[in-house]
Write an enzyme that holds these catalytic residues in place. Structure first.
Site, PDB file in Angstrom:
ATOM      1  N   ASN A 158       0.806  -1.216   0.000  1.00  0.00           N
ATOM      2  CA  ASN A 158       0.000   0.000   0.000  1.00  0.00           C
ATOM      3  C   ASN A 158       0.843   1.271   0.000  1.00  0.00           C
ATOM      4  OD1 ASN A 158      -2.449  -1.553   0.189  1.00  0.00           O
ATOM      5  ND2 ASN A 158      -1.971  -1.852   2.358  1.00  0.00           N
ATOM      6  N   ARG A 159       2.029   1.161  -0.510  1.00  0.00           N
ATOM      7  CA  ARG A 159       2.971   2.275  -0.608  1.00  0.00           C
ATOM      8  C   ARG A 159       3.373   2.854   0.748  1.00  0.00           C
ATOM      9  NH1 ARG A 159       4.545   7.203  -1.342  1.00  0.00           N
ATOM     10  NH2 ARG A 159       5.835   7.763  -3.148  1.00  0.00           N
TER      11      ARG A 159
END
Length: 203
Positions: free
Chosen positions: A177-178
Site C-alpha cells: 500500500n505504498r
C-alpha cells in the site's frame, strides 16, 4: 500494521553488505549493476549503468575510460551519486559522495583480471566519441589482437577506476500500500572515527 521500521539504525556500510549479499542470491542478472549519476561543473546531469567492482569502508569502486563522457565529468566535478535497485527484493539504496581515482596498480590488477577479449575491446574503444561505422571499431579490435597475439593487453593509461566515498546513504524498502520504509544515513564529520547519524524519511 507494523509500526516499526524494518531498516535498522546501524552502520550503513555493514547494512549495504548484508543487502548486497542477499541480492547476489536473488537477482537473476548483475546484482552489482548500479546507476551512476555525474554532472558537469555547470550542473548538467547524466546517468548510466555501470558495475560495482569493489566495496568496503573506503567506498564503492567502479572502472571506466577516463576519456569517456562520464570520465570527463568526473575529472571536472568529482562528485557523484549511485543507485542500486533490486526489484526482486523491493529494495533500493542511494549513495552520494566524492570520487577519488584508484592507483595505477589497482587499475592494472582489475584490467588484467578481465577476459582477454574484454581487455582488447576496452583498449580499442574511444568510449563515447563518434564512431563512423561499427567495422571501424572491429578493425581496431583485430589490430590489437594481432599486435598482442597472446597474454594480457597493456592497460591504456586513460582506463582507470574511481572510488566513491559515501557522505549520504539512503535505504528504501518496499511495503504494501505504498507504506514504504526509508532511512537516511549522513556521515557525521564532527564525530570521532567513522560516525553516522540517521533518521527515517516519509515515503
Amino acid at each position: 500494521m507494523d509500526d516499526q521500521s524494518a531498516i535498522p539504525e546501524s552502520d550503513p556500510v555493514a547494512l549495504f553488505d548484508a543487502w548486497f549479499a542477499e541480492a547476489g542470491t536473488s537477482e537473476p542478472n548483475d546484482p552489482n549493476a548500479m546507476a551512476l549519476a555525474t554532472a558537469t561543473p555547470d550542473g548538467n546531469p547524466s546517468v548510466r549503468m555501470v558495475l560495482l567492482k569493489g566495496h568496503g569502508p573506503e567506498g564503492f569502486t567502479f572502472y571506466t575510460n577516463a576519456e569517456s563522457r562520464k570520465g570527463g565529468e568526473i575529472l571536472a566535478n568529482p562528485r557523484a551519486a549511485l543507485l542500486f535497485h533490486w526489484k526482486s527484493l523491493r529494495r533500493q539504496i542511494r549513495i552520494e559522495g566524492s570520487l577519488h581515482e584508484v592507483t595505477a596498480a589497482q587499475a592494472d590488477e582489475y584490467f588484467h583480471s578481465r577476459p582477454r577479449v574484454s581487455q582488447i575491446g576496452s583498449a580499442a574503444s574511444d568510449q563515447s566519441r563518434p564512431l563512423p561505422g561499427r567495422q571501424t571499431y572491429l578493425d581496431r579490435v583485430e589490430d590489437i589482437a594481432r599486435e598482442f597475439p597472446e597474454g594480457d593487453i597493456p592497460r591504456p593509461s586513460h582506463w582507470t577506476g574511481f572510488t566513491l566515498v559515501p557522505q549520504r546513504m539512503e535505504f528504501w524498502l518496499g511495503r504494501p500500500n505504498r507504506l514504504h520504509d526509508r532511512r537516511l544515513f549522513v556521515r557525521d564529520e564532527s564525530a570521532a572515527g567513522d560516525g553516522w547519524t540517521s533518521g527515517l524519511l516519509y515515503p
